[in-house]
Design a protein around this motif. Structure first.
Motif, mmCIF file in Angstrom:
data_model
loop_
_atom_site.group_PDB
_atom_site.id
_atom_site.type_symbol
_atom_site.label_atom_id
_atom_site.label_comp_id
_atom_site.label_asym_id
_atom_site.label_seq_id
_atom_site.Cartn_x
_atom_site.Cartn_y
_atom_site.Cartn_z
ATOM 1 N N THR A 188 1.030 9.304 -4.085
ATOM 2 C CA THR A 188 -0.026 9.273 -4.394
ATOM 3 C C THR A 188 -0.388 10.732 -5.290
ATOM 4 N N ASP A 189 0.424 11.554 -5.172
ATOM 5 C CA ASP A 189 0.040 12.852 -5.689
ATOM 6 C C ASP A 189 0.564 12.871 -7.261
ATOM 7 N N LYS A 190 1.324 11.883 -7.471
ATOM 8 C CA LYS A 190 1.708 11.856 -8.888
ATOM 9 C C LYS A 190 0.554 11.353 -9.727
ATOM 10 N N TYR A 191 -0.192 10.715 -9.228
ATOM 11 C CA TYR A 191 -1.569 10.104 -9.911
ATOM 12 C C TYR A 191 -2.648 10.277 -8.947
ATOM 13 N N PRO A 192 -3.161 11.444 -9.330
ATOM 14 C CA PRO A 192 -4.526 11.743 -8.253
ATOM 15 C C PRO A 192 -5.676 10.919 -8.542
ATOM 16 N N ASP A 193 -5.677 10.426 -9.813
ATOM 17 C CA ASP A 193 -6.736 9.563 -10.303
ATOM 18 C C ASP A 193 -6.030 8.190 -10.555
ATOM 19 N N THR A 227 1.147 2.798 -4.407
ATOM 20 C CA THR A 227 2.104 3.770 -4.312
ATOM 21 C C THR A 227 2.194 4.367 -2.801
ATOM 22 N N LYS A 228 3.076 5.213 -2.700
ATOM 23 C CA LYS A 228 3.327 5.542 -1.082
ATOM 24 C C LYS A 228 2.909 6.771 -0.781
ATOM 25 N N GLY A 229 2.286 6.993 0.398
ATOM 26 C CA GLY A 229 1.753 8.191 0.833
ATOM 27 C C GLY A 229 3.133 8.888 1.472
ATOM 28 N N ASP A 230 2.721 10.214 1.870
ATOM 29 C CA ASP A 230 3.424 11.079 2.346
ATOM 30 C C ASP A 230 3.820 10.517 3.951
ATOM 31 N N ASP A 231 2.983 9.920 4.462
ATOM 32 C CA ASP A 231 3.240 9.138 5.586
ATOM 33 C C ASP A 231 3.946 7.859 5.622
ATOM 34 N N GLY A 232 4.229 7.645 4.600
ATOM 35 C CA GLY A 232 5.252 6.367 4.383
ATOM 36 C C GLY A 232 4.523 5.007 4.126
ATOM 37 N N LYS A 233 3.030 5.279 4.281
ATOM 38 C CA LYS A 233 2.288 4.226 4.172
ATOM 39 C C LYS A 233 2.178 3.801 2.754
ATOM 40 N N LEU A 234 1.523 2.421 2.374
ATOM 41 C CA LEU A 234 1.307 2.025 1.223
ATOM 42 C C LEU A 234 -0.266 2.314 0.852
ATOM 43 N N TYR A 235 -0.393 2.706 -0.208
ATOM 44 C CA TYR A 235 -1.941 2.951 -0.824
ATOM 45 C C TYR A 235 -2.295 1.980 -2.072
ATOM 46 N N LEU A 236 -3.387 1.598 -2.101
ATOM 47 C CA LEU A 236 -4.016 0.746 -3.055
ATOM 48 C C LEU A 236 -4.834 1.586 -3.967
ATOM 49 N N PHE A 256 -10.048 6.160 -6.191
ATOM 50 C CA PHE A 256 -9.337 6.675 -4.962
ATOM 51 C C PHE A 256 -8.125 5.648 -4.467
ATOM 52 N N TRP A 257 -7.220 6.290 -3.685
ATOM 53 C CA TRP A 257 -6.184 5.477 -3.032
ATOM 54 C C TRP A 257 -6.568 5.228 -1.737
ATOM 55 N N GLU A 258 -6.543 3.932 -1.409
ATOM 56 C CA GLU A 258 -6.797 3.381 0.030
ATOM 57 C C GLU A 258 -5.747 2.869 0.874
ATOM 58 N N VAL A 259 -5.444 3.408 1.968
ATOM 59 C CA VAL A 259 -4.254 2.756 2.862
ATOM 60 C C VAL A 259 -4.522 1.364 2.870
ATOM 61 N N SER A 260 -3.145 0.512 2.846
ATOM 62 C CA SER A 260 -3.463 -0.851 2.716
ATOM 63 C C SER A 260 -2.083 -1.281 3.343
ATOM 64 N N ASP A 261 -1.938 -2.523 3.951
ATOM 65 C CA ASP A 261 -0.682 -3.249 4.704
ATOM 66 C C ASP A 261 -0.831 -4.557 4.410
ATOM 67 N N PRO A 262 -0.625 -4.786 2.855
ATOM 68 C CA PRO A 262 -0.702 -6.368 2.882
ATOM 69 C C PRO A 262 0.557 -7.332 3.087
#
Length: 337
Positions: A81-86, A132-141, A154-160
């Motif tokens: 997510t750091d690559k695209y803060p927005d 994208t992926k977070g530093d924790d390895g989770k997906l973020y929407l 914002f980026w929201e944690v997600s597990d589709p």
């Protein structure tokens, strides 16, 4: 109880969005979009992997009343997510890459929607969920529209993928799983007929409600009884409504349907008190119709009640047809005795 299982299953065949030409067309649209993204995103955008999500992947799709077929596609970009803060920045890049004269593209809060037009009307649409992926390895929407305020981007944690796994694996018995999927489709079509506009519950809310509260019903004969399965499920949903105090407005009844995966959000949270009240009243009317249908002696009388709830695709049999069915059943029973 009247014998209406055939009418329920015929209804399901009419509304079921499954392996057919429309689904093949949507796969073609998806592949075209993915190809366009690969060709036009540019070298500054990380590579991505795609996967199907939503009702398409859960096998709970319903033929839409307005003819606007859809497919949900997840795009997982190989970056954090750091690559695209927005997150809207990445959504804009996706929109620009798939925009063409043959389709219209809109950035919506949860996704990028690609609309295909026919005769000036939307005939198909593909919803692209951007991850994208977070530093924790989770997906973020990626959440947010183009003109959203900063706090709404914002980026929201997600597990589709886990959600799809849970819905598809609700029952090991294939017959129970089939009834569960049929009943989800029945309630989705009921929603399309009885509830319209932004206040209607999301399809995923109804699907998750089945994951929590649906119980298969195969009667004493061991054969599916969709009428009773629906009645039990609707009663179970109504039993989940609780009173909630909202400021000085007094108590309101609300239904919470929590995602069983992160972010564990309430899928009914955006419904207003008025919308929730309307939904509950419509559910009560459905329950009453199912109960009255159960109490009828003749299938045609039961189906008249059900058609008012589920729409014109729920057919009322001719009286002569049901008479032949009853007669055949009586003869069969006598021969086997």
């Amino acid at each position: 109880m009247p014998s209406v299982q055939k009418q329920f299953e015929d209804f399901h065949s009419a509304i079921c969005f499954d392996e057919n030409d429309e689904k093949a067309t949507l796969r073609e649209k998806r592949n075209t979009i993915v190809k366009a993204l690969c060709e036009k995103l540019g070298n500054d955008v990380p590579a991505f992997a795609n996967f199907n999500q939503g009702s398409y992947s859960m096998h709970t799709g319903v033929v839409p009343l307005d003819g606007n077929f859809d497919i949900d596609v997840g795009l997982i970009f190989d970056c954090t997510t750091d690559k695209y803060p927005d997150p809207v920045t990445l959504k804009k890049k996706v929109r620009d890459a798939v925009n063409s004269n043959f389709r219209t593209v809109a950035i919506r809060r949860p996704c990028v929607t690609v609309n295909y037009l026919s005769g000036g009307e939307i005939a198909y649409h593909v919803d692209l969920a951007i991850y994208t992926k977070g530093d924790d390895g989770k997906l973020y929407l990626a959440k947010g529209k183009e003109n959203s305020a900063e706090e709404h981007r914002f980026w929201e944690v997600s597990d589709p993928k886990e959600l799809t796994k849970l819905v598809c694996g609700a029952f090991e018995d294939p017959n129970k799983l089939a009834q569960y999927r049929r009943c989800i489709r029945y309630l989705k079509r009921w929603r399309h007929v009885q509830l319209q506009g932004t206040g209607a519950p999301l399809s995923i809310a109804l699907t998750v409600a089945a994951l929590y509260w649906f119980k298969p019903n195969f009667g004493t004969s061991g054969k599916p009884v969709d009428l009773l399965a629906m009645l039990d499920w609707v009663n179970a949903i109504l039993g989940q409504f609780t009173f909630e105090f909202i400021h000085d407005d007094g108590p309101h009844q609300r239904l919470k349907v929590l995602l069983p995966v992160e972010p564990y959000s309430d899928l009914m949270a955006m419904r207003t008190a008025t919308q929730m009240k309307n939904f509950k009243e419509k559910l009560e009317a459905l329950r009453d119709a199912l109960q009255k249908a159960y109490a009828e002696d003749l299938p045609e009388d039961a189906c008249k009640l059900l058609k008012k709830q589920f729409g014109d695709d729920f057919k009322v049999p001719e009286k002569s047809d049901t008479a032949r069915t009853v007669s055949a059943a009586v003869i069969s029973t006598g021969n086997s005795a």
